[in-house]
Motif scaffolding. Structure first.
Motif, PDB file in Angstrom:
ATOM      1  N   TRP A  12      12.931 -30.236 -16.138  1.00 52.68           N
ATOM      2  CA  TRP A  12      14.103 -29.433 -16.472  1.00 52.68           C
ATOM      3  C   TRP A  12      14.186 -28.185 -15.603  1.00 52.68           C
ATOM      4  O   TRP A  12      13.190 -27.593 -15.250  1.00 52.68           O
ATOM      5  CB  TRP A  12      14.056 -29.026 -17.941  1.00 52.68           C
ATOM      6  CG  TRP A  12      14.175 -30.197 -18.856  1.00 52.68           C
ATOM      7  CD1 TRP A  12      13.151 -30.913 -19.401  1.00 52.68           C
ATOM      8  CD2 TRP A  12      15.372 -30.810 -19.312  1.00 52.68           C
ATOM      9  NE1 TRP A  12      13.651 -31.920 -20.166  1.00 52.68           N
ATOM     10  CE2 TRP A  12      15.013 -31.884 -20.135  1.00 52.68           C
ATOM     11  CE3 TRP A  12      16.722 -30.559 -19.102  1.00 52.68           C
ATOM     12  CZ2 TRP A  12      15.951 -32.706 -20.750  1.00 52.68           C
ATOM     13  CZ3 TRP A  12      17.657 -31.369 -19.716  1.00 52.68           C
ATOM     14  CH2 TRP A  12      17.268 -32.432 -20.531  1.00 52.68           C
ATOM     15  N   ARG A  13      15.432 -27.787 -15.289  1.00 52.55           N
ATOM     16  CA  ARG A  13      15.662 -26.532 -14.575  1.00 52.55           C
ATOM     17  C   ARG A  13      16.895 -25.864 -15.171  1.00 52.55           C
ATOM     18  O   ARG A  13      17.865 -26.510 -15.546  1.00 52.55           O
ATOM     19  CB  ARG A  13      15.816 -26.745 -13.076  1.00 52.55           C
ATOM     20  CG  ARG A  13      17.007 -27.555 -12.660  1.00 52.55           C
ATOM     21  CD  ARG A  13      17.038 -27.715 -11.137  1.00 52.55           C
ATOM     22  NE  ARG A  13      18.066 -28.657 -10.749  1.00 52.55           N
ATOM     23  CZ  ARG A  13      19.321 -28.342 -10.469  1.00 52.55           C
ATOM     24  NH1 ARG A  13      19.712 -27.091 -10.521  1.00 52.55           N
ATOM     25  NH2 ARG A  13      20.188 -29.269 -10.133  1.00 52.55           N
ATOM     26  N   LYS A  14      16.814 -24.546 -15.246  1.00 57.22           N
ATOM     27  CA  LYS A  14      17.896 -23.755 -15.839  1.00 57.22           C
ATOM     28  C   LYS A  14      19.002 -23.519 -14.816  1.00 57.22           C
ATOM     29  O   LYS A  14      18.733 -23.370 -13.626  1.00 57.22           O
ATOM     30  CB  LYS A  14      17.349 -22.420 -16.324  1.00 57.22           C
ATOM     31  CG  LYS A  14      18.311 -21.656 -17.221  1.00 57.22           C
ATOM     32  CD  LYS A  14      17.713 -20.361 -17.705  1.00 57.22           C
ATOM     33  CE  LYS A  14      16.647 -20.648 -18.728  1.00 57.22           C
ATOM     34  NZ  LYS A  14      16.226 -19.437 -19.446  1.00 57.22           N
ATOM     35  N   SER A  41      19.015 -24.522 -23.194  1.00 55.65           N
ATOM     36  CA  SER A  41      17.669 -24.010 -22.916  1.00 55.65           C
ATOM     37  C   SER A  41      17.080 -23.239 -24.090  1.00 55.65           C
ATOM     38  O   SER A  41      15.866 -23.088 -24.182  1.00 55.65           O
ATOM     39  CB  SER A  41      17.678 -23.119 -21.669  1.00 55.65           C
ATOM     40  OG  SER A  41      18.421 -21.946 -21.909  1.00 55.65           O
ATOM     41  N   LYS A  42      17.925 -22.775 -25.004  1.00 59.17           N
ATOM     42  CA  LYS A  42      17.426 -22.032 -26.156  1.00 59.17           C
ATOM     43  C   LYS A  42      16.808 -22.954 -27.198  1.00 59.17           C
ATOM     44  O   LYS A  42      16.073 -22.500 -28.071  1.00 59.17           O
ATOM     45  CB  LYS A  42      18.541 -21.200 -26.764  1.00 59.17           C
ATOM     46  CG  LYS A  42      19.048 -20.092 -25.835  1.00 59.17           C
ATOM     47  CD  LYS A  42      20.115 -19.231 -26.474  1.00 59.17           C
ATOM     48  CE  LYS A  42      21.378 -19.942 -26.858  1.00 59.17           C
ATOM     49  NZ  LYS A  42      22.148 -20.604 -25.823  1.00 59.17           N
ATOM     50  N   THR A  43      17.105 -24.250 -27.118  1.00 64.98           N
ATOM     51  CA  THR A  43      16.525 -25.228 -28.043  1.00 64.98           C
ATOM     52  C   THR A  43      15.985 -26.414 -27.239  1.00 64.98           C
ATOM     53  O   THR A  43      16.529 -27.519 -27.300  1.00 64.98           O
ATOM     54  CB  THR A  43      17.563 -25.716 -29.079  1.00 64.98           C
ATOM     55  OG1 THR A  43      18.706 -26.202 -28.388  1.00 64.98           O
ATOM     56  CG2 THR A  43      17.967 -24.624 -30.036  1.00 64.98           C
ATOM     57  N   PRO A  44      14.902 -26.207 -26.493  1.00 63.65           N
ATOM     58  CA  PRO A  44      14.393 -27.262 -25.619  1.00 63.65           C
ATOM     59  C   PRO A  44      13.905 -28.509 -26.349  1.00 63.65           C
ATOM     60  O   PRO A  44      13.847 -29.589 -25.760  1.00 63.65           O
ATOM     61  CB  PRO A  44      13.250 -26.586 -24.858  1.00 63.65           C
ATOM     62  CG  PRO A  44      12.877 -25.414 -25.677  1.00 63.65           C
ATOM     63  CD  PRO A  44      14.114 -24.984 -26.398  1.00 63.65           C
ATOM     64  N   ASP A  45      13.589 -28.392 -27.635  1.00 64.64           N
ATOM     65  CA  ASP A  45      13.172 -29.566 -28.400  1.00 64.64           C
ATOM     66  C   ASP A  45      14.352 -30.221 -29.103  1.00 64.64           C
ATOM     67  O   ASP A  45      14.174 -31.213 -29.816  1.00 64.64           O
ATOM     68  CB  ASP A  45      12.100 -29.187 -29.424  1.00 64.64           C
ATOM     69  CG  ASP A  45      10.807 -28.762 -28.747  1.00 64.64           C
ATOM     70  OD1 ASP A  45      10.492 -29.308 -27.673  1.00 64.64           O
ATOM     71  OD2 ASP A  45      10.121 -27.870 -29.289  1.00 64.64           O
ATOM     72  N   GLY A  46      15.532 -29.666 -28.903  1.00 68.48           N
ATOM     73  CA  GLY A  46      16.727 -30.222 -29.522  1.00 68.48           C
ATOM     74  C   GLY A  46      17.278 -31.389 -28.716  1.00 68.48           C
ATOM     75  O   GLY A  46      16.653 -31.861 -27.764  1.00 68.48           O
ATOM     76  N   PRO A  47      18.454 -31.838 -29.082  1.00 68.45           N
ATOM     77  CA  PRO A  47      19.046 -32.995 -28.406  1.00 68.45           C
ATOM     78  C   PRO A  47      19.492 -32.672 -26.982  1.00 68.45           C
ATOM     79  O   PRO A  47      19.719 -31.513 -26.634  1.00 68.45           O
ATOM     80  CB  PRO A  47      20.250 -33.342 -29.280  1.00 68.45           C
ATOM     81  CG  PRO A  47      20.623 -32.044 -29.920  1.00 68.45           C
ATOM     82  CD  PRO A  47      19.315 -31.308 -30.122  1.00 68.45           C
TER      83      PRO A  47
END
Length: 68
Positions: A12-14, A41-47
């Motif tokens: 991943w990259r922002k 990016s604020k919820t990297p474990d999210g969908p």
């Protein structure tokens, strides 16, 4: 038989437009042939949303061209 890319192997990259102040941040993953995963990016474990690479390219080109 062709296998689908494994999104768990995504790097991943922002977005370069994101700032370090907790604003709206989008990350995309590189290195998955034919697809582009996108997440917050604020919820990297999210969908994550997954787009076909050609569709993502057209979307980015439209943004750059001012048509969106």
């Amino acid at each position: 038989m062709e296998t689908a890319p494994d999104p768990r192997k995504a790097v991943w990259r922002k977005s370069s437009y994101s700032n370090g102040e907790g604003g709206s941040c989008v990350e995309i993953a590189d290195g998955l042939p034919g697809i582009v995963p996108v997440r917050d990016s604020k919820t990297p474990d999210g969908p994550a949303l997954t787009f076909r690479a050609a569709h993502w390219t057209r979307f980015v080109e439209a943004l750059r061209g001012g048509s969106l």
